[in-house]
Design a protein around this motif. Sequence first.
Motif, mmCIF file in Angstrom:
data_model
loop_
_atom_site.group_PDB
_atom_site.id
_atom_site.type_symbol
_atom_site.label_atom_id
_atom_site.label_comp_id
_atom_site.label_asym_id
_atom_site.label_seq_id
_atom_site.Cartn_x
_atom_site.Cartn_y
_atom_site.Cartn_z
ATOM 1 N N ALA A 187 0.830 -1.204 0.000
ATOM 2 C CA ALA A 187 0.000 0.000 0.000
ATOM 3 C C ALA A 187 0.865 1.256 0.000
ATOM 4 N N LEU A 188 1.973 1.216 0.726
ATOM 5 C CA LEU A 188 2.880 2.359 0.738
ATOM 6 C C LEU A 188 3.499 2.568 -0.640
ATOM 7 N N TYR A 189 3.846 1.500 -1.319
ATOM 8 C CA TYR A 189 4.418 1.607 -2.662
ATOM 9 C C TYR A 189 3.398 2.232 -3.627
ATOM 10 N N VAL A 190 2.152 1.776 -3.565
ATOM 11 C CA VAL A 190 1.112 2.337 -4.434
ATOM 12 C C VAL A 190 0.900 3.812 -4.130
ATOM 13 N N LEU A 191 0.921 4.184 -2.856
ATOM 14 C CA LEU A 191 0.783 5.594 -2.488
ATOM 15 C C LEU A 191 1.913 6.424 -3.083
ATOM 16 N N MET A 192 3.126 5.904 -3.045
ATOM 17 C CA MET A 192 4.258 6.631 -3.605
ATOM 18 C C MET A 192 4.087 6.841 -5.107
ATOM 19 N N GLN A 193 3.645 5.810 -5.831
ATOM 20 C CA GLN A 193 3.447 5.944 -7.272
ATOM 21 C C GLN A 193 2.337 6.938 -7.586
ATOM 22 N N THR A 194 1.252 6.875 -6.810
ATOM 23 C CA THR A 194 0.136 7.795 -7.032
ATOM 24 C C THR A 194 0.565 9.234 -6.784
ATOM 25 N N ALA A 195 1.334 9.465 -5.717
ATOM 26 C CA ALA A 195 1.793 10.816 -5.396
ATOM 27 C C ALA A 195 2.715 11.352 -6.494
ATOM 28 N N LEU A 196 3.559 10.482 -7.049
ATOM 29 C CA LEU A 196 4.455 10.924 -8.121
ATOM 30 C C LEU A 196 3.679 11.317 -9.369
ATOM 31 N N ALA A 237 6.956 9.716 -16.519
ATOM 32 C CA ALA A 237 7.621 8.866 -17.515
ATOM 33 C C ALA A 237 9.078 9.256 -17.718
ATOM 34 N N LEU A 238 9.394 10.540 -17.505
ATOM 35 C CA LEU A 238 10.760 11.012 -17.728
ATOM 36 C C LEU A 238 11.676 10.813 -16.538
ATOM 37 N N LEU A 239 11.133 10.342 -15.423
ATOM 38 C CA LEU A 239 11.984 10.096 -14.258
ATOM 39 C C LEU A 239 13.004 9.014 -14.585
ATOM 40 N N PRO A 240 14.274 9.237 -14.275
ATOM 41 C CA PRO A 240 15.277 8.183 -14.501
ATOM 42 C C PRO A 240 14.933 6.941 -13.671
ATOM 43 N N ALA A 241 14.884 5.812 -14.347
ATOM 44 C CA ALA A 241 14.420 4.593 -13.672
ATOM 45 C C ALA A 241 15.316 4.203 -12.505
ATOM 46 N N GLY A 242 16.642 4.266 -12.691
ATOM 47 C CA GLY A 242 17.549 3.854 -11.632
ATOM 48 C C GLY A 242 17.469 4.720 -10.386
ATOM 49 N N PRO A 243 17.678 6.050 -10.502
ATOM 50 C CA PRO A 243 17.562 6.909 -9.322
ATOM 51 C C PRO A 243 16.179 6.847 -8.665
ATOM 52 N N LYS A 244 15.116 6.767 -9.473
ATOM 53 C CA LYS A 244 13.766 6.654 -8.920
ATOM 54 C C LYS A 244 13.637 5.385 -8.092
ATOM 55 N N PHE A 245 14.187 4.310 -8.598
ATOM 56 C CA PHE A 245 14.124 3.047 -7.884
ATOM 57 C C PHE A 245 14.878 3.117 -6.557
ATOM 58 N N LEU A 246 16.049 3.734 -6.566
ATOM 59 C CA LEU A 246 16.827 3.844 -5.332
ATOM 60 C C LEU A 246 16.125 4.729 -4.303
ATOM 61 N N ILE A 247 15.468 5.799 -4.763
ATOM 62 C CA ILE A 247 14.718 6.655 -3.844
ATOM 63 C C ILE A 247 13.557 5.882 -3.225
ATOM 64 N N GLU A 248 12.874 5.074 -4.029
ATOM 65 C CA GLU A 248 11.764 4.266 -3.512
ATOM 66 C C GLU A 248 12.257 3.257 -2.483
ATOM 67 N N VAL A 249 13.394 2.643 -2.752
ATOM 68 C CA VAL A 249 13.956 1.690 -1.793
ATOM 69 C C VAL A 249 14.283 2.382 -0.476
ATOM 70 N N THR A 250 14.915 3.549 -0.564
ATOM 71 C CA THR A 250 15.267 4.289 0.647
ATOM 72 C C THR A 250 14.031 4.656 1.445
ATOM 73 N N ALA A 251 12.983 5.111 0.749
ATOM 74 C CA ALA A 251 11.748 5.489 1.440
ATOM 75 C C ALA A 251 11.089 4.287 2.103
ATOM 76 N N LEU A 252 11.074 3.148 1.417
ATOM 77 C CA LEU A 252 10.461 1.950 1.994
ATOM 78 C C LEU A 252 11.241 1.452 3.205
ATOM 79 N N VAL A 253 12.564 1.507 3.124
ATOM 80 C CA VAL A 253 13.378 1.073 4.258
ATOM 81 C C VAL A 253 13.121 1.963 5.467
ATOM 82 N N ALA A 254 13.120 3.286 5.256
ATOM 83 C CA ALA A 254 12.889 4.211 6.364
ATOM 84 C C ALA A 254 11.497 4.022 6.956
ATOM 85 N N ALA A 255 10.497 3.858 6.088
ATOM 86 C CA ALA A 255 9.130 3.680 6.578
ATOM 87 C C ALA A 255 8.971 2.373 7.335
#
Length: 315
Positions: A76-85, A95-113
């Motif tokens: 649910a947190l992952y879906v919220l992050m995608q919806t907010a973006l 669509a223009l977000l760099p896939a690699g950096p976006k992925f690392l930011i999502e990982v960091t946010a999920l770990v912290a949460a």
Amino acid sequence: MRRHPLLWLAAALLGISAAYLFWGLGGDSWRFVLGLRAGKLAALLVVGASVAVATVLFQTVAANRILTPSIMGFDALYVLMQTALVAGLGITGFALLPAGPKFLIEVTALVAASLMLFGTLLGRGGQDIVRTILTGVIFGILFRSLAGFLARLLDPNEYAVVQQASFASFSRVNAELLPWAAGLAGIGIAGAIRLAPRLDVLALGRRISVPLGLAHERMALLTLGLVAVLVSASTALVGPVGFFGLIVAGLAHGLTRDPRHAVLLPAAAMIAGVLLVGGQTLFERLLGLQSTLSVVVEFAGGMFFLWLLLKGRIR
């Protein structure tokens, strides 16, 4: 004798993987088709291993076999992050977000949460199963409600993008993210295997593990961090996967009959690979993609969850 299940699982996984790669392969374009299948096979194995290991680790921390990261709100947190973006950047910006950096930011946010949301597991929450479940369910409902509220503000095209990211699809794999996800999954799984003896002690509970010399709180935090990394690796590739980990963890416990994580973790990973690759082979080669594997996985996992509750097999 305890190694035999792992050997049989390894042989089954190799056989099913070979069938997926070479079944019906022919013609002049076989190299192109083989390359596509190899990439999808790698994604299936990464997702299966990530979900399986994450579920076993989470159940170890929670001391309960009906809890999974998805039940407790990770997806649910992952879906919220995608919806907010999508809501903040629009379709083009998303669509223009760099896939690699976006992925690392999502990982960091999920770990912290994860470290904040499930801190209750480190105190009485690790023993109070009811409070643990309620905490995760409440946060999951909160995240889904916020995602639903943001989705109402989107136009139909933006909402379609969010929907695509909100449901698992084993036929649609982001090849650009595969190296990132595979690298993180490999680090997470290797770390879990290395910590297997400590995880065995952690599974005994706080009251027993602390006198045995285990830094219980630090070990639980580290384990939850590994869970978040593995969950984010799988969801980034195919989307949220709900009850699949519950099935795999239950089968691993039933087939191995061994409480050691050095056996449970690889067994769960290989069982997940067999089920995902075998299921995808069935749907692609025999059923012509008339149905989707994720629907069957969610249905079977939900039924298995209800069976565990009715039988009272939560430990």
